[in-house]
Structure formats: structure tokens, C-alpha cells
Design a protein around this motif. Sequence first.
Motif, PDB file in Angstrom:
ATOM      1  N   GLY A   1       3.988 -20.011   7.349  1.00 50.74           N
ATOM      2  CA  GLY A   1       3.223 -20.967   6.568  1.00 50.74           C
ATOM      3  C   GLY A   1       3.883 -22.335   6.455  1.00 50.74           C
TER       4      GLY A   1
ATOM      5  N   ARG B   1      -1.391 -26.086   2.188  1.00 52.98           N
ATOM      6  CA  ARG B   1      -1.849 -24.749   2.544  1.00 52.98           C
ATOM      7  C   ARG B   1      -1.850 -24.641   4.069  1.00 52.98           C
ATOM      8  NH1 ARG B   1      -1.050 -24.729  -2.033  1.00 52.98           N
ATOM      9  NH2 ARG B   1      -2.222 -23.791  -3.754  1.00 52.98           N
ATOM     10  N   ASP B   2      -1.921 -23.406   4.567  1.00 54.45           N
ATOM     11  CA  ASP B   2      -1.808 -23.206   6.006  1.00 54.45           C
ATOM     12  C   ASP B   2      -3.048 -23.652   6.755  1.00 54.45           C
ATOM     13  OD1 ASP B   2       0.739 -22.202   5.762  1.00 54.45           O
ATOM     14  OD2 ASP B   2       0.033 -20.150   5.467  1.00 54.45           O
ATOM     15  N   ARG B   3      -4.223 -23.284   6.257  1.00 55.23           N
ATOM     16  CA  ARG B   3      -5.463 -23.570   6.967  1.00 55.23           C
ATOM     17  C   ARG B   3      -6.563 -23.975   5.982  1.00 55.23           C
ATOM     18  NH1 ARG B   3      -4.885 -22.033  12.170  1.00 55.23           N
ATOM     19  NH2 ARG B   3      -3.175 -20.581  12.633  1.00 55.23           N
TER      20      ARG B   3
ATOM     21  N   SER C   1      -9.382 -22.696   5.568  1.00 59.16           N
ATOM     22  CA  SER C   1     -10.004 -21.519   4.965  1.00 59.16           C
ATOM     23  C   SER C   1      -9.308 -21.112   3.677  1.00 59.16           C
ATOM     24  CB  SER C   1      -9.989 -20.348   5.951  1.00 59.16           C
ATOM     25  OG  SER C   1      -8.661 -20.046   6.348  1.00 59.16           O
ATOM     26  N   ASP C   2      -8.037 -21.460   3.512  1.00 60.53           N
ATOM     27  CA  ASP C   2      -7.321 -21.156   2.280  1.00 60.53           C
ATOM     28  C   ASP C   2      -7.915 -21.898   1.087  1.00 60.53           C
ATOM     29  OD1 ASP C   2      -5.628 -19.554   3.738  1.00 60.53           O
ATOM     30  OD2 ASP C   2      -4.086 -21.096   3.981  1.00 60.53           O
ATOM     31  N   LYS C   3      -8.621 -22.970   1.370  1.00 65.28           N
ATOM     32  CA  LYS C   3      -9.302 -23.722   0.311  1.00 65.28           C
ATOM     33  C   LYS C   3     -10.817 -23.574   0.396  1.00 65.28           C
ATOM     34  CE  LYS C   3      -5.855 -27.243  -0.782  1.00 65.28           C
ATOM     35  NZ  LYS C   3      -5.793 -27.050  -2.240  1.00 65.28           N
TER      36      LYS C   3
ATOM     37  N   GLU D   1     -12.577 -19.983  13.330  1.00 65.03           N
ATOM     38  CA  GLU D   1     -11.169 -20.122  12.989  1.00 65.03           C
ATOM     39  C   GLU D   1     -10.305 -19.297  13.931  1.00 65.03           C
ATOM     40  OE1 GLU D   1      -9.521 -18.176   9.453  1.00 65.03           O
ATOM     41  OE2 GLU D   1      -8.781 -20.136   8.863  1.00 65.03           O
TER      42      GLU D   1
END
Length: 441
Positions: free
Chosen positions: A89, A203-205, A207-209, A223
Amino acid sequence: MTSTHSRIPQASSATKKRRRIHPSWWVALVAFLALFGAAGFRGAPGALMVPLHEEFSWSMGEISLAVSVNLVLYGLVAPFAAALMDRFGIRTVVSVALSLVALGAGASVFMTASWQLLIFWGLLIGGGTGAMALVLAATIADRWFTSRRGLVMGVLTAGQATGQLLILPLVAAIAEDLGWRPASLIIGAVALAVIPLSVWVLRDRPSDKGVLPYGADPKTYVEPPPVTGSAMKRAIDGLRFAAKHRAFWALAIAFAVCGMTTNGLIGVHFIPSAHDHGMPAATAAGLLAAVGVFDILGTVASGWLTDRFNPRVLLAIYYSFRGVSLLLLPVLLSDVVHVNMVAFIVIYGLDWVATVPPTAALCRAIFKERSTIVFGWVFAAHQIGAAIAAFGAGVVRDVFGEYTYAWWAGAATCALAAVLSIMTKQPRILVQDGAVPAREK
């Protein structure tokens, strides 16, 4: 059958209405600040070389060796950091890296021998800054954006280079008035201050948000699957894959020249060279800060141009201008700031890291899903070049009593980089990726 690649759920219309700024831009902003904070101490050695030389009587060669270790690690850590970001991450890697920078800066105030300089400036600072560097910029641009990648890469690159240069006047002034130790502590504090923001926002991607990357088409975007396996193996495999392509070697050698003529020569030795000509260190540091200001304009503009024009041509132009500037530098240096020196600062500033967006675009186009790690290895070449120049220029100064031959050598390597850039094969996928418009096929 369920796809192995997960699709990102679209945000509701109410959520979209409330969210005026896409989260990708907030992530990019914090990445900018992280790069800025880490780069602060990367630029500090240029301002602290003279005070260290005067206090400890260490030769410029000894000090330059520590800076060279810093530069080598700054580059060699990069491809492994890219793999670690894939595996563990972005937030974790950035937080640890900033902590190493702060530790190295703070511990350096207790130095009494030149070998300790290798530990604090070389290993800790080099490893910490290398764990972010330009691979962080490339990772953010690739994961969080599908459009405006060149522009984002330009802005984040400007943060890295500008942090290195804009903090110089402050460091030089503090070192001159209070000593180099308070200056080092301030750099450590800047790095520490960015850690809470990194933990909070990064955040990593997307999609994390719960969002798509900026500019992604919700109907077609898929993704990428999560990365598994050894980070070190992925980094080494990336190098093995890239090394089979002549384009990689052309990009790596040209980018090594970029490192030689920015971080290695100007970033480390401009202030000592100006001091040799009677210019106060604080004034010379101010000139380098001006380079940082114009670097923002040049790198952002280069990102914009990279989204629209042939990256090979852009690189050839950038290296040519840089070579001419270095060729003229020995006759421009003096004890005062004059018009011709200001012109040099403007041109060099606009060209400082303008090479990064087109180089990253070529890596992305040629190496596709491996591009971030491959760019990490290209960046490693950048820092090896910087290390060679930093140490070599220090030796030139010790042997000849001046830097003229170092500046001329830098000009010659820029000519080589311009030729290599224009000869780099441009694959057809570059047009499909959006980096070059169809009319330039």
C-alpha cells in the motif's frame, strides 16, 4: 460467470452532487506535499556542504561521496518501492519513508566523523526519499487518473523538484546565521509534519473511496486485480523484462544524463561553485530556489505538452537546451547576480525536470502494466547518473580548483541524451494510450 476483475460501483447521483472535487485530486495534493517534504533534505546538502567543510575540514570529495551514496540509494530503492506500494500500500510506504527522512535529518546533528555522514545523509535519507521519489508520482498518476495523467505527473514531479530547491534559501540562511544543525532539524520537522496527512488521505486505489479513477468511463473501466507475491521478485522480474528492450536502455541512459545535469551537478555543486566566484551562499541558494519556481511552470507545461505531442521530440528539445546552458555556465558565474545569470536560471528552471512526464509516458506506452516498476528502474539510472556527477564534480573541484570541466562534461552528455531520445522507438500503442495524437503516428 463472474469476472476476475472487479468493476467499481458507480457513486450515486446524490453523492456525485455533493462531491465537488474528485478524491483523486486530494490524493494527488497530499502526494505533492509528501514529495515536497521528502525532497527538502534531498536539496539540503548543496547548502550545507560549505558549512560542513569549514567546521570539520572534510574535503569536497568526502562530502560528495556521502551525497553520491544518497543519490544512488534514492534511485535504487525506487523500483522496489514501486513493488512494495503494489504489495503493501501507498500509505504504509510513504509513512515509513518520511519517518526515515526525519530520523536521518535529526540524527545528523550528532555527527563528528565523515563516515557518519554516509549513514545519515547516505543510507537513511537516501533510502527514505528513494521509497517515494518519482515512483510515487507515477503510481498516483497511473492508479488514480485515466485522463490528465501527463499533467498530474508534471505537477507531482514539480512538487518533488521544487521542494528540493525552494527550501534551499531557508536552509542556507539558517546554516549561515545559526549553524547547519538547526537547518537539519527543520528539514526533519517538515518531513514529520506530512506523515499525519499521508495517513489520513492516501489510499491505494480509487475503489477504496468508492469512486472510479478521474476520467474513467464507468461503462468500460475494470479495476486491475490486487497484486500478490514477493515485491522483490516483481521488481527484479520487471528489470529482466525491460532489459530485453533497446528502448529501455535508451530511456535509462538519457534519464541518467538528466540526473547528472540536475541533482548531480547543479543541485549539489552550484552553490559551492558560485561561492568559488565570490557569491554568498545564501544568494546562490536563492538562485536555486528561483530554479524551483520556474521548474513548477516548466514541468506542469511539459505534462500538458506530453498529453498532446510526441514525447521523443520533447525530450530531444529539453536536453538540447540544457546542454547549451551548461556549456555557457562557466562564463556566467560571478560574485553578483547579472542579467545573463538570470536568463540561465529561467531556462534551467523551465527545463529542470521537464523530462519526467515524457519519459514516464514512453515507459507507460512501451511497458504497459509493468510501466511503474520499469519507470522505477529508469529512475534508478537517473540517480546513478546523479551520483556519478556529484562525486565526479567534487573530484574535479579538488584537482583543478574549479568546476569548469564538470559543466562542460555535463553539456556533452546532454547532446548524447538528445540523440538517444529522438532514436527511441515509438510503439503504436502510444497513440492508443492517448499520449500522442493520431496525426503524429
